[in-house]
Design a protein around this motif. Structure first.
Motif, PDB file in Angstrom:
ATOM      1  N   HIS A   1       0.842  -1.193   0.000  1.00  0.00           N
ATOM      2  CA  HIS A   1       0.000   0.000   0.000  1.00  0.00           C
ATOM      3  C   HIS A   1       0.876   1.241   0.000  1.00  0.00           C
ATOM      4  O   HIS A   1       1.908   1.274   0.674  1.00  0.00           O
ATOM      5  CB  HIS A   1      -0.905   0.041   1.241  1.00  0.00           C
ATOM      6  N   HIS A   2       0.449   2.248  -0.752  1.00  0.00           N
ATOM      7  CA  HIS A   2       1.131   3.533  -0.644  1.00  0.00           C
ATOM      8  C   HIS A   2       1.055   3.967   0.811  1.00  0.00           C
ATOM      9  O   HIS A   2      -0.022   3.979   1.413  1.00  0.00           O
ATOM     10  CB  HIS A   2       0.471   4.567  -1.553  1.00  0.00           C
ATOM     11  N   ASP A   3       2.178   4.374   1.355  1.00  0.00           N
ATOM     12  CA  ASP A   3       2.271   4.523   2.796  1.00  0.00           C
ATOM     13  C   ASP A   3       1.377   5.612   3.357  1.00  0.00           C
ATOM     14  O   ASP A   3       0.827   5.488   4.446  1.00  0.00           O
ATOM     15  CB  ASP A   3       3.719   4.821   3.187  1.00  0.00           C
ATOM     16  N   ALA A   4       1.213   6.704   2.620  1.00  0.00           N
ATOM     17  CA  ALA A   4       0.458   7.842   3.140  1.00  0.00           C
ATOM     18  C   ALA A   4      -0.111   8.605   1.960  1.00  0.00           C
ATOM     19  O   ALA A   4      -0.628   8.004   1.025  1.00  0.00           O
ATOM     20  CB  ALA A   4       1.361   8.707   4.012  1.00  0.00           C
ATOM     21  N   GLY A   5       0.024   9.929   1.987  1.00  0.00           N
ATOM     22  CA  GLY A   5      -0.449  10.719   0.863  1.00  0.00           C
ATOM     23  C   GLY A   5       0.433  10.583  -0.354  1.00  0.00           C
ATOM     24  O   GLY A   5       0.014  10.875  -1.466  1.00  0.00           O
ATOM     25  N   ASP A   6       1.681  10.129  -0.147  1.00  0.00           N
ATOM     26  CA  ASP A   6       2.584   9.927  -1.278  1.00  0.00           C
ATOM     27  C   ASP A   6       2.570   8.457  -1.684  1.00  0.00           C
ATOM     28  O   ASP A   6       1.855   7.646  -1.104  1.00  0.00           O
ATOM     29  CB  ASP A   6       3.991  10.391  -0.908  1.00  0.00           C
ATOM     30  N   TYR A   7       3.420   8.086  -2.653  1.00  0.00           N
ATOM     31  CA  TYR A   7       3.386   6.739  -3.206  1.00  0.00           C
ATOM     32  C   TYR A   7       4.507   5.840  -2.689  1.00  0.00           C
ATOM     33  O   TYR A   7       4.683   4.726  -3.179  1.00  0.00           O
ATOM     34  CB  TYR A   7       3.473   6.801  -4.732  1.00  0.00           C
ATOM     35  N   SER A   8       5.287   6.315  -1.731  1.00  0.00           N
ATOM     36  CA  SER A   8       6.359   5.492  -1.191  1.00  0.00           C
ATOM     37  C   SER A   8       5.779   4.380  -0.320  1.00  0.00           C
ATOM     38  O   SER A   8       4.606   4.420   0.062  1.00  0.00           O
ATOM     39  CB  SER A   8       7.328   6.360  -0.387  1.00  0.00           C
ATOM     40  N   LYS A   9       6.630   3.404   0.007  1.00  0.00           N
ATOM     41  CA  LYS A   9       6.196   2.289   0.846  1.00  0.00           C
ATOM     42  C   LYS A   9       7.262   2.044   1.912  1.00  0.00           C
ATOM     43  O   LYS A   9       8.389   1.678   1.598  1.00  0.00           O
ATOM     44  CB  LYS A   9       5.965   1.035  -0.001  1.00  0.00           C
TER      45      LYS A   9
ATOM     46  N   ARG B   1      12.023  13.324  -4.065  1.00  0.00           N
ATOM     47  CA  ARG B   1      11.430  12.866  -2.816  1.00  0.00           C
ATOM     48  C   ARG B   1       9.984  12.426  -3.004  1.00  0.00           C
ATOM     49  O   ARG B   1       9.546  11.444  -2.399  1.00  0.00           O
ATOM     50  CB  ARG B   1      11.494  13.984  -1.756  1.00  0.00           C
ATOM     51  N   TYR B   2       9.213  13.171  -3.799  1.00  0.00           N
ATOM     52  CA  TYR B   2       7.783  12.886  -3.901  1.00  0.00           C
ATOM     53  C   TYR B   2       7.316  12.987  -5.352  1.00  0.00           C
ATOM     54  O   TYR B   2       7.704  13.915  -6.070  1.00  0.00           O
ATOM     55  CB  TYR B   2       6.972  13.860  -3.030  1.00  0.00           C
ATOM     56  N   GLU B   3       6.453  12.062  -5.727  1.00  0.00           N
ATOM     57  CA  GLU B   3       5.843  12.073  -7.068  1.00  0.00           C
ATOM     58  C   GLU B   3       4.558  12.903  -7.010  1.00  0.00           C
ATOM     59  O   GLU B   3       3.462  12.396  -7.218  1.00  0.00           O
ATOM     60  CB  GLU B   3       5.556  10.632  -7.505  1.00  0.00           C
TER      61      GLU B   3
ATOM     62  N   VAL C   1       1.851  13.608 -10.432  1.00  0.00           N
ATOM     63  CA  VAL C   1       1.382  12.542 -11.315  1.00  0.00           C
ATOM     64  C   VAL C   1       0.453  11.608 -10.558  1.00  0.00           C
ATOM     65  O   VAL C   1       0.507  11.500  -9.323  1.00  0.00           O
ATOM     66  CB  VAL C   1       2.549  11.724 -11.905  1.00  0.00           C
ATOM     67  N   LEU C   2      -0.389  10.923 -11.304  1.00  0.00           N
ATOM     68  CA  LEU C   2      -1.155   9.819 -10.742  1.00  0.00           C
ATOM     69  C   LEU C   2      -0.243   8.600 -10.630  1.00  0.00           C
ATOM     70  O   LEU C   2       0.802   8.531 -11.288  1.00  0.00           O
ATOM     71  CB  LEU C   2      -2.360   9.525 -11.626  1.00  0.00           C
ATOM     72  N   PRO C   3      -0.584   7.636  -9.809  1.00  0.00           N
ATOM     73  CA  PRO C   3       0.377   6.560  -9.512  1.00  0.00           C
ATOM     74  C   PRO C   3       0.819   5.749 -10.720  1.00  0.00           C
ATOM     75  O   PRO C   3       1.962   5.276 -10.754  1.00  0.00           O
ATOM     76  CB  PRO C   3      -0.373   5.691  -8.490  1.00  0.00           C
ATOM     77  N   GLU C   4      -0.060   5.580 -11.730  1.00  0.00           N
ATOM     78  CA  GLU C   4       0.367   4.784 -12.884  1.00  0.00           C
ATOM     79  C   GLU C   4       1.455   5.463 -13.702  1.00  0.00           C
ATOM     80  O   GLU C   4       2.122   4.823 -14.518  1.00  0.00           O
ATOM     81  CB  GLU C   4      -0.837   4.442 -13.778  1.00  0.00           C
ATOM     82  N   PHE C   5       1.634   6.760 -13.482  1.00  0.00           N
ATOM     83  CA  PHE C   5       2.692   7.493 -14.172  1.00  0.00           C
ATOM     84  C   PHE C   5       3.838   7.827 -13.212  1.00  0.00           C
ATOM     85  O   PHE C   5       4.612   8.749 -13.447  1.00  0.00           O
ATOM     86  CB  PHE C   5       2.129   8.782 -14.776  1.00  0.00           C
ATOM     87  N   GLY C   6       3.930   7.051 -12.133  1.00  0.00           N
ATOM     88  CA  GLY C   6       4.933   7.328 -11.115  1.00  0.00           C
ATOM     89  C   GLY C   6       6.349   7.106 -11.602  1.00  0.00           C
ATOM     90  O   GLY C   6       6.611   6.499 -12.647  1.00  0.00           O
ATOM     91  N   ASP C   7       7.278   7.588 -10.803  1.00  0.00           N
ATOM     92  CA  ASP C   7       8.699   7.570 -11.155  1.00  0.00           C
ATOM     93  C   ASP C   7       9.292   6.166 -11.060  1.00  0.00           C
ATOM     94  O   ASP C   7       8.768   5.303 -10.348  1.00  0.00           O
ATOM     95  CB  ASP C   7       9.473   8.462 -10.191  1.00  0.00           C
ATOM     96  N   PRO C   8      10.446   5.957 -11.691  1.00  0.00           N
ATOM     97  CA  PRO C   8      11.255   4.767 -11.383  1.00  0.00           C
ATOM     98  C   PRO C   8      11.613   4.786  -9.903  1.00  0.00           C
ATOM     99  O   PRO C   8      11.836   5.846  -9.311  1.00  0.00           O
ATOM    100  CB  PRO C   8      12.489   4.942 -12.265  1.00  0.00           C
ATOM    101  N   GLN C   9      11.693   3.601  -9.294  1.00  0.00           N
ATOM    102  CA  GLN C   9      11.875   3.522  -7.853  1.00  0.00           C
ATOM    103  C   GLN C   9      13.145   2.776  -7.478  1.00  0.00           C
ATOM    104  O   GLN C   9      13.702   2.010  -8.270  1.00  0.00           O
ATOM    105  CB  GLN C   9      10.663   2.851  -7.210  1.00  0.00           C
ATOM    106  N   VAL C  10      13.571   3.005  -6.239  1.00  0.00           N
ATOM    107  CA  VAL C  10      14.716   2.308  -5.671  1.00  0.00           C
ATOM    108  C   VAL C  10      14.337   1.792  -4.293  1.00  0.00           C
ATOM    109  O   VAL C  10      13.345   2.231  -3.706  1.00  0.00           O
ATOM    110  CB  VAL C  10      15.951   3.234  -5.546  1.00  0.00           C
TER     111      VAL C  10
END
Length: 838
Positions: free
Chosen positions: A393-401, A472-474, A477-486
């Motif tokens: 799940h996206h951890d909060a208002g952003d898309y990180s986990k 730091r934050y996407e 964009v909507l999540p399907e257009f999110g950044d490459p992740q590490v």
């Protein structure tokens, strides 16, 4: 994502229809029936209530029946608060470097220059009424993040020398036109059932067998608190025919804990109608003051909350798509590409690590090297290249986990399924998995656990989080257009949390029966993670093995997560070696040193460890004889003491929310979610089903659902008044007016955030000022529709709130699970259950 065509919405009790234009972009969409998705025992329909959220135009009268509409600059209203108190409201604005053009009564140093009483002429039925005094308050109403659109709510209060008769036309004039022109007509009717902003009820409603309370009170700015005509008592009025079905007395409920002068919330009254249990739609009316928003009394009420929070978790899912018929906030498959394992060549990752670890020396016990680069990690990456870390799940208002919060989500959902009667059996929560014969709440936990299992490196350690590679934050964009992740480096704190969470779900009797292969895999990974931890401590020492990254998991270094891991593995396996380590890591569950700030009990990993041990036998994992009776008693005692704290906080609050007295004393607020705090009380109820525990749980739900001074629901998708601009990337980028449903918003805030369109302007516009030494703007009233990071949730907050609501649903209904089987609507704008689609 433009809503698809539809015809009309029909109110059941009087067949009145609301015509809705098929292409209105600011209209909530009706979800089609999903009966075919669920079993015969599951809910018949999951739907959203369509409603217009079109703005109230400039120079138009604010219509209280259009509760979701955002007033434009220039709109206004007149309300009769009591027979001797009027409220005049004007929505205005200002440019960044200029004062407001209208009603600018606040000067330098917050000096107040109010109009003289001679500037107002009040008539009631054409008879003059003399003004006795004038008061004022001001607060930003709307200040969205994306574009400057400041709207301020200004309120003038006119105290009258004589009371206004009922059912008369009341008008306020400004003879010299200095305050407003004749084009604005401050006119209203003193109707007995007019909506009153001073009467606060749960917008969603009340369960028949639960406590049912509403609060009456109002803040008048420079005029202090509204004097309530308490001698008149209250009446419960049926909406369909305005019949009075119940009467009662009002009881003074003074707030305790704030220390400044004058003390706030000393004129708040409680209306207790718990004795009335007849299902239906009602308003609470105080003679002379008007009435609350309509609400329902119905056994299905807890299901509305529960479905909302379940839908909120669905909205947070990563590695999947959000789609009809489950949501109008659709997005395609997101973040499915593998994340990269960073090296020293990843410049942004190094920059971010250096930033978040800058305060590492603030903890004297942090003897390990600072983790400011990838190469500084004590635990180098074993896997290289890319790793599949989809799902979660996206951890909060952003898309990180964040691994630490992923583990917390799993713990609270699995605990609820195992320890709360009936919760693990629910298979009708309106999720895509509903109706498949398996536990919905465990499947939501499994979505997270499948992600968490993928976060383990080959040596058993777990990555700290999944994060964007270059920023730091996407946020655009909507999540399907999110950044490459590490992924970020491994730490012992998040590894221990992951070990504990996977051990708990892997040992859940119900989960093992429904998902035996996954359960065995999770437990295997938990034991591998434990080996990593023991090797790390053997090599570097307990303190030396810990490296801080962010504040997540840092409150007690890794001490609490290690205790939780030992507790969970012992309870999962019965192995006495884990039992021994638990007592080594966590010798005294009642010690002050294991509480945040010495008073916040059951905080983070220590709380999870206590709950896991206390319910080891109750959940069917171990026999009572395998537990240490003295240690068990301490765990149970800490659970009860935590609940007692929340009961006391709730009783000391004029509005029933468990806002801690320490926060009041130090005048601090932020990241406070009342239904999340109710979870600890719900757990204690399983040990001792005390009436005051249930009352406290319900009171916190009431506050979050609109029974608060600003009449705002702090759960998106529910209630008569809802926030638009929230800290949530989907809500900020999908261009729908209202955000996705089921997201908790911080209930109490200290003030406004710094936002680039307004800089620090917003806080300076409140009157009385938030930061005043005496008579500041009171805390429960500090709300504005604006992006505020101190109100942002994490998924663990959602899990705790959902767990408590699911417990309330089956546990106290005579026919278990009945209310979740009935057709209720999520996201009602006008009220719940009495509109349907045709």
């Amino acid at each position: 994502m433009i809503p698809k065509p539809f015809t009309k919405l029909v109110r059941v009790h009087d067949r009145k229809s609301l015509e809705l234009a098929p292409s209105r972009f600011e209209t909530k969409k009706i979800l089609k029936s999903v009966q075919q998705k669920f079993s015969a025992l599951a809910v018949a329909t999951l739907a959203f209530i369509a409603t217009s959220v079109a703005p109230i135009a400039a120079d138009a009268v604010i219509d209280d029946s259009q509760s979701l509409a955002m007033p434009e600059v220039g709109s206004y209203s007149l309300r009769v608060l009591t027979p001797t108190m009027l409220e005049l409201t004007l929505i205005n604005t200002k440019s960044a470097d200029q004062p407001p053009a209208e009603w600018n009564f606040v000067g330098a140093g917050f000096t107040l220059s109010l109009p003289a009483i001679q500037e107002f002429t009040v008539t009631a039925g054409n008879q003059p009424v003399q003004v006795k005094s004038v008061g004022f308050k001001r607060r930003p109403l709307y200040a969205p993040l994306k574009v400057r659109d400041l709207r301020m709510a200004n309120h003038l209060y006119l105290e009258l020398n004589s009371p206004l008769p009922e059912n008369t036309t009341v008008q306020v004039l400004n003879p010299n036109s200095r305050l407003w022109t004749t084009s604005r007509q401050f006119v209203t009717t003193n109707s007995p059932l007019r909506w009153s902003p001073a009467i606060h009820a749960n917008h969603v409603g009340y369960a028949p067998n639960h406590p049912k309370k509403a609060m009456i009170g109002y803040y008048l700015g420079s005029g202090g608190e509204l004097t309530i005509p308490a001698a008149n008592g209250f009446k419960l009025v049926r909406v369909t025919d305005a019949a009075v079905v119940h009467t009662g007395t009002l009881t003074l409920r003074r707030d305790v804990g704030f220390s400044y002068s004058p003390l706030p919330y000393q004129q708040v009254y409680e209306a207790d109608f718990s004795a009335f249990t007849t299902p239906g739609e009602y308003q609470l009316m105080v003679p002379g003051m008007g009435a609350s928003f309509p609400f329902r009394i119905d056994s299905g009420t807890p299901a509305l909350f529960a479905r909302a929070f379940a839908l909120g978790l669905y909205h947070q899912r990563c590695g999947g798509s959000n789609e009809e018929p489950f949501t109008r906030h659709e997005h395609a498959l997101c973040h499915a590409a593998p994340a990269e394992v960073p090296t020293s060549a990843f410049a942004k990752v190094q920059e971010f690590l250096a930033t978040v670890t800058a305060d590492w020396q603030n903890e004297p016990r942090h003897t390990a090297p600072r983790l400011n680069t990838v190469d500084a990690s004590l635990y180098p990456f074993v896997t290289q290249g890319k790793v599949n870390v989809a799902l979660g799940h996206h951890d909060a208002g952003d898309y990180s986990k964040y691994t630490i919060n992923s583990a917390g989500l799993i713990h609270h959902l699995v605990f609820a399924a195992d320890a709360f009667t009936g919760v693990g059996e629910l298979d009708n929560m309106g999720l895509p998995e509903s109706g498949d014969g398996k536990s919905d709440i465990l499947q939501e936990a499994k979505w997270e656990a499948d992600f968490l299992a993928r976060m383990q490196d080959a040596d058993g350690g777990f990555y700290f989080l999944v994060y964007p590679k270059e920023r730091r934050y996407e946020d655009n964009v909507l999540p399907e257009f999110g950044d490459p992740q590490v992924v970020w480096p491994k730490t012992t704190a998040v590894t221990a949390a992951a070990v504990a969470a996977l051990a708990e779900i892997g040992s859940s009797p119900r989960f093992k029966a429904q998902f035996p292969v996954e359960a065995a895999l999770y437990l295997q990974k938990a034991q591998l993670g434990w080996t990593f931890l023991m090797n790390a401590i053997a090599r570097y020492g307990k303190d030396g093995a810990y490296q801080k990254i962010t504040h997540y998991g840092h409150e007690f270094m890794h001490d609490d997560e290690l205790a939780w891991a030992a507790s969970a593995l012992f309870v999962a396996t019965g192995n006495p070696l884990y039992h021994q380590k638990l007592k080594e890591f966590f010798p005294d569950p009642n010690a002050e040193s294991t509480r945040r700030w010495s008073w916040w009990r059951l905080f983070e990993g220590y709380g999870c460890a206590v709950r896991t041990y206390a319910f080891a036998a109750r959940s069917g994992r171990l026999q009572s004889s395998q537990l240490d009776a003295a240690y068990l008693a301490k765990c149970e005692n800490e659970i009860k003491l935590a609940a007692d704290d929340h009961v006391r906080f709730s009783r000391d609050s004029s509005y029933g929310t468990s806002f801690p007295d320490t926060n009041k004393q130090y005048r601090s607020a932020g990241w406070y979610f009342s239904s999340e705090r109710a979870f600890d009380v719900t757990v204690a109820y399983q040990l001792t089903p005390r009436t005051d525990y249930l009352e406290t749980v319900v009171a916190n739900f009431n506050y979050e659902a609109g029974c608060n001074p600003v009449n705002m629901t702090f759960i998106t998708g529910l209630g008569w008044k809802r926030q638009r601009d929230i800290v949530h990337h989907v809500a900020q980028n999908d261009h729908q007016t209202l955000p996705p449903a089921g997201l908790p918003l911080g209930n109490i805030q200290a003030g406004f955030s710094f936002l680039y369109p307004y800089q620090s302007e917003l806080g300076g516009l409140a009157y009385p000022p938030d930061g005043a030494t005496s008579a500041p703007y009171p805390y429960y009233d500090r709300w504005g529709d604006s992006f505020n990071t101190t109100t942002e949730f994490v998924v663990m907050d959602q899990a705790r709130s959902l767990a408590s609501q699911l417990f309330c649903n089956p546990q106290h209904d005579s026919a278990r699970n009945r209310s979740l089987h009935r057709p209720y609507y999520l996201g009602s704008a006008l009220s719940q259950s009495h509109y349907r689609f045709e």
